[in-house]
Enzyme design. Structure first.
Site: not given
Length: 257
Positions: A196-197, A162, A93, A166, A17-19
């Protein structure tokens, strides 16, 4: 502009999914053969594969656990056996960990982050890409041509409460790209990073309020947030023959942030 991607073997990690999904579909539209990896969302990967086929590409679905070296090497070997090699790697990933920052969610203070959680995010996200690139490079060297695109993150530069683990992992990948460029360039392999933002993925749309998204878009020079397709187009350009000599660079897709 000719991308030269017809029948090229493209491995997109994290494409359920997503990008990742948008990237797989963008490569499919160029006539590529696209390997789609997933960790737990097999149904999402199969849906991506169906859409890849409908877009004109040839799909191949394979399970891939970023935190398991054997799984990583097995996935790459599966693609090599299916298509005789790998021409393009998109390393998308990532491991977010248990605490994913979301609008309205109170995150623990940095000193309260469990060391095991910190280590899991860094070791999985960084070591997983290390093992993936290691497994792919011999297949590219055999062809004396290749493109590697690593997915970074704007928050590695802007920061986010937080998300220290990452952000640290994504910053480490930036250093990897810079050094790897010196090693693989002479073999005809170009490696770059797309940064990416915040992007309107399914996850963001599911957890962010309309007001948050409107305010976020208004804070950007472009006046809008990324769609996954915005990021995918940048990835496809860098990961194709249309990119003749852009190497070791970080291309920001942030709406001007």
């Amino acid at each position: 502009m000719k991308t030269g991607l017809t029948d090229k073997a493209v491995l997109v990690t994290g494409a359920s999914r997503g990008i990742g999904r948008a990237t797989a579909l963008a490569y499919a539209a160029e006539g590529a053969r696209v390997a789609i990896t997933y960790h737990s969302d097999e149904a999402g990967a199969k849906e991506t594969a169906e859409r890849v086929a409908a877009a004109g590409g040839t799909p191949h679905v394979v399970r891939y656990d970023l935190g398991d070296e054997d799984s990583v090497r097995s996935a790459v070997a599966s693609v090599g056996a299916e298509w005789g090699g790998v021409d393009v790697l998109v390393a998308g990933a990532v491991e977010w960990g248990e605490a994913i920052p979301r609008p309205g969610r109170k995150m623990p203070a940095f000193e309260e982050v469990p060391p095991a959680q910190w280590q899991r995010v860094l070791r999985t996200s960084v070591d997983g890409v290390f093992h993936t690139v290691q497994a792919v490079l011999p297949l590219m060297r055999d062809r004396e041509w290749g493109r590697i695109v690593v997915l970074g993150a704007g928050l590695a530069e802007t920061g986010l409460p937080g998300a220290a683990a990452y952000g640290a992992a994504k910053a480490a990948l930036h250093g990897l790209v810079r050094s790897l460029a010196w090693e693989v360039g002479p073999a005809g392999i170009l490696v770059n990073e797309v940064v990416p933002g915040q992007t309107l993925t399914e996850n963001v749309l599911a957890h962010a309020s309309p007001a948050f998204l409107e305010n976020k878009a208004a804070s950007l020079p472009s006046g809008r947030m990324n769609t996954p397709e915005d990021v995918a187009r940048a990835i496809v350009f860098l990961g194709s023959a249309a990119n003749g000599n852009i190497h070791g660079e970080a291309l920001r897709v942030t709406g001007g942030l």
